[in-house]
Scaffold this active site. Structure first.
Site, PDB file in Angstrom:
ATOM      1  N   TYR A   1       0.834  -1.208   0.000  1.00  0.00           N
ATOM      2  CA  TYR A   1       0.000   0.000   0.000  1.00  0.00           C
ATOM      3  C   TYR A   1       0.869   1.258   0.000  1.00  0.00           C
ATOM      4  CZ  TYR A   1      -3.488  -3.458   1.403  1.00  0.00           C
ATOM      5  OH  TYR A   1      -4.295  -4.567   1.462  1.00  0.00           O
TER       6      TYR A   1
ATOM      7  N   HIS B   1       0.361 -12.291   0.672  1.00  0.00           N
ATOM      8  CA  HIS B   1      -0.508 -11.263   0.089  1.00  0.00           C
ATOM      9  C   HIS B   1      -0.882 -11.582  -1.360  1.00  0.00           C
ATOM     10  CE1 HIS B   1      -1.114  -6.588  -0.410  1.00  0.00           C
ATOM     11  NE2 HIS B   1      -2.214  -7.285  -0.615  1.00  0.00           N
TER      12      HIS B   1
HETATM   13  P1  NAD Z   1     -13.321  -0.422   1.113  1.00  0.00           P
HETATM   14  O1  NAD Z   1     -14.371  -1.295   0.531  1.00  0.00           O
HETATM   15  O2  NAD Z   1     -13.178  -0.388   2.571  1.00  0.00           O
HETATM   16  O3  NAD Z   1     -13.543   1.052   0.520  1.00  0.00           O
HETATM   17  C1  NAD Z   1     -12.672   2.075   0.846  1.00  0.00           C
HETATM   18  C2  NAD Z   1     -13.206   3.388   0.289  1.00  0.00           C
HETATM   19  O4  NAD Z   1     -14.455   3.679   0.900  1.00  0.00           O
HETATM   20  C3  NAD Z   1     -12.294   4.570   0.624  1.00  0.00           C
HETATM   21  O5  NAD Z   1     -12.361   5.486  -0.458  1.00  0.00           O
HETATM   22  C4  NAD Z   1     -12.933   5.153   1.885  1.00  0.00           C
HETATM   23  O6  NAD Z   1     -12.667   6.529   2.032  1.00  0.00           O
HETATM   24  C5  NAD Z   1     -14.393   4.945   1.587  1.00  0.00           C
HETATM   25  N1  NAD Z   1     -15.223   4.837   2.791  1.00  0.00           N
HETATM   26  C6  NAD Z   1     -14.941   4.204   3.950  1.00  0.00           C
HETATM   27  N2  NAD Z   1     -15.984   4.292   4.788  1.00  0.00           N
HETATM   28  C7  NAD Z   1     -16.953   4.991   4.133  1.00  0.00           C
HETATM   29  C8  NAD Z   1     -18.271   5.379   4.462  1.00  0.00           C
HETATM   30  N3  NAD Z   1     -18.815   5.067   5.624  1.00  0.00           N
HETATM   31  N4  NAD Z   1     -18.984   6.048   3.537  1.00  0.00           N
HETATM   32  C9  NAD Z   1     -18.461   6.360   2.341  1.00  0.00           C
HETATM   33  N5  NAD Z   1     -17.218   6.021   1.954  1.00  0.00           N
HETATM   34  C10 NAD Z   1     -16.471   5.330   2.849  1.00  0.00           C
HETATM   35  O7  NAD Z   1     -11.949  -0.840   0.427  1.00  0.00           O
HETATM   36  P2  NAD Z   1     -10.473  -1.009   0.977  1.00  0.00           P
HETATM   37  O8  NAD Z   1      -9.976   0.167   1.742  1.00  0.00           O
HETATM   38  O9  NAD Z   1      -9.678  -1.462  -0.201  1.00  0.00           O
HETATM   39  O10 NAD Z   1     -10.594  -2.280   1.930  1.00  0.00           O
HETATM   40  C11 NAD Z   1     -10.480  -2.187   3.324  1.00  0.00           C
HETATM   41  C12 NAD Z   1      -9.169  -2.745   3.810  1.00  0.00           C
HETATM   42  O11 NAD Z   1      -9.120  -4.149   3.605  1.00  0.00           O
HETATM   43  C13 NAD Z   1      -7.920  -2.202   3.100  1.00  0.00           C
HETATM   44  O12 NAD Z   1      -7.569  -0.939   3.617  1.00  0.00           O
HETATM   45  C14 NAD Z   1      -6.934  -3.287   3.405  1.00  0.00           C
HETATM   46  O13 NAD Z   1      -6.417  -3.137   4.695  1.00  0.00           O
HETATM   47  C15 NAD Z   1      -7.802  -4.545   3.329  1.00  0.00           C
HETATM   48  N6  NAD Z   1      -7.731  -5.163   1.992  1.00  0.00           N
HETATM   49  C16 NAD Z   1      -6.863  -6.176   1.814  1.00  0.00           C
HETATM   50  C17 NAD Z   1      -6.735  -6.754   0.554  1.00  0.00           C
HETATM   51  C18 NAD Z   1      -5.758  -7.867   0.371  1.00  0.00           C
HETATM   52  O14 NAD Z   1      -5.126  -8.276   1.311  1.00  0.00           O
HETATM   53  N7  NAD Z   1      -5.604  -8.382  -0.818  1.00  0.00           N
HETATM   54  C19 NAD Z   1      -7.497  -6.304  -0.519  1.00  0.00           C
HETATM   55  C20 NAD Z   1      -8.401  -5.293  -0.291  1.00  0.00           C
HETATM   56  C21 NAD Z   1      -8.518  -4.725   0.971  1.00  0.00           C
END
Ligand code: NAD
Length: 322
Positions: free
Chosen positions: A56, A123
């Site tokens: 990230y 990952h």
């Molecule tokens: P997410 O589905 O959580 O969406 C994030 C987006 O939604 C951001 O733009 C954020 O500002 C916005 N957001 C958050 N809360 C909100 C709300 N209440 N209303 C409106 N918008 C909102 O996607 P993400 O951040 O990719 O996934 C969460 C976490 O999961 C990542 O930060 C990461 O730590 C993990 N993740 C891991 C993998 C992996 O290991 N391959 C892949 C994806 C995500």
């Protein structure tokens, strides 16, 4: 806030977890001071699970999270990852070799200013042949666990069939699945849910907003969903708007109601989003609206894109540009 067992690890994790991808500017540049405040606010309000990766922001998220956790490390369960990286220009690098894993761990420990990682995850295992994960990456992670450098071993990825295949052949402690349990796709549960429960493996459900797709603002430019899924998400957003509710609210409620997940990871690098996501926990879900949304979503339900090498694709996935 509810705290749930993370499989058989003996650790209790908050139902809502902090996803730190956005701390690495993955969803646009953030104000670093606000990012730090969001981490502190999350801890103060009871969130104890923090997920990050060297990938990230090409290590930026780990550096920012490490700094924000100064003096607070023992209040959180800290999860990071290994094997997927990008360089300063955004080029993807995969290295699941034993030597690469050991070096990456040392670097993550330094950036996160800690001497142990609680949950250490291979990952996005779909990007390399599964035999390398089985024969080299996971044995190295289990060795690091025996050495006490990490507490638990996990895998992360998108194709749920691949995750199930690896789970059935190994003794991983946790699985992180992303973008596969939300309003438009529940295949995580259909393909993997029973296996994880039977084996007592901790399930981390990430991206409940399908990486920003299920928000009023819409997804980032790089979002890989096929066009019909993007169009459908906009339709759901308009339908919610006509009912005076934001799509992200009901999308969060839907994901948080998934009882097999120990924690649900959402990206929240702003205090406002931490507060918003916490408030969702206390609000009852509008079941009528949920039924309407699920009916609207039915034509694209469980449509997934191809991620990783072709041998690892889920059987029903479609190319990203279709
Ligand atoms: P997410 O589905 O959580 O969406 C994030 C987006 O939604 C951001 O733009 C954020 O500002 C916005 N957001 C958050 N809360 C909100 C709300 N209440 N209303 C409106 N918008 C909102 O996607 P993400 O951040 O990719 O996934 C969460 C976490 O999961 C990542 O930060 C990461 O730590 C993990 N993740 C891991 C993998 C992996 O290991 N391959 C892949 C994806 C995500």
């Amino acid at each position: 806030m509810k705290y749930l067992p993370l499989g058989k690890t003996g650790v209790q994790v908050s139902q809502l977890g902090y996803g730190a991808a956005s701390l690495g500017d993955e969803y646009g540049a953030i104000d670093p001071a606000e990012g730090e405040r969001s981490v502190h606010c999350a801890i103060d309000r009871g969130i104890n699970y923090f997920d990050v990766a060297p990938y990230y922001g090409a290590t930026l998220a780990e550096r920012r999270l490490g700094a924000a956790l100064a003096g607070k490390r023992n209040q959180v369960i800290l999860a990071t990852k290994v094997g997927r990286y990008k360089d300063d220009r955004g080029a993807e690098i995969f290295d699941f070799s034993s030597a690469g894993i050991r070096q990456s761990l040392e670097e993550s420990l330094q950036r996160l200013a800690t001497d142990v990682i609680d949950v250490y995850q291979a990952h996005d295992i779909e990007f390399v042949p599964r035999q390398q994960i089985l024969d080299e990456a996971l044995p190295t992670l289990f060795q690091l666990k025996r050495e006490g450098k990490i507490r638990f071993v996990g895998i992360t990825g998108y194709p749920v069939h691949l995750l199930r295949d690896i789970v059935e052949q190994t003794h991983v402690d946790t699985v992180l699945s992303y973008s596969r349990y939300h309003l438009l796709d529940t295949s995580l549960d259909e393909v993997l849910g029973e296996t994880l429960e039977r084996r007592g493996i901790g399930l981390i459900n990430a991206s409940p907003l399908n990486m920003g797709l299920l928000t009023a603002k819409g997804p980032p430019e790089w979002h890989p969903a096929p066009v019909n899924v993007r169009v459908k998400a906009r339709e759901l957003a308009r339908h919610c708007e006509s009912r005076g509710i934001e799509l992200s609210t009901i999308a969060m409620q839907f994901a948080l109601s998934y009882s097999r997940a120990a924690t649900t990871l959402v990206g929240m690098s702003r205090v406002r989003n931490v507060e918003r996501n916490l408030s969702v926990l206390d609000e009852p879900m509008d079941e009528t609206l949920l039924d309407e949304l699920r009916q609207l979503a039915a034509p694209v339900a469980n449509t997934c894109w191809q991620e990783g090498i072709s041998d690892n694709h889920d059987p029903r996935s479609v190319p990203q540009n279709s």
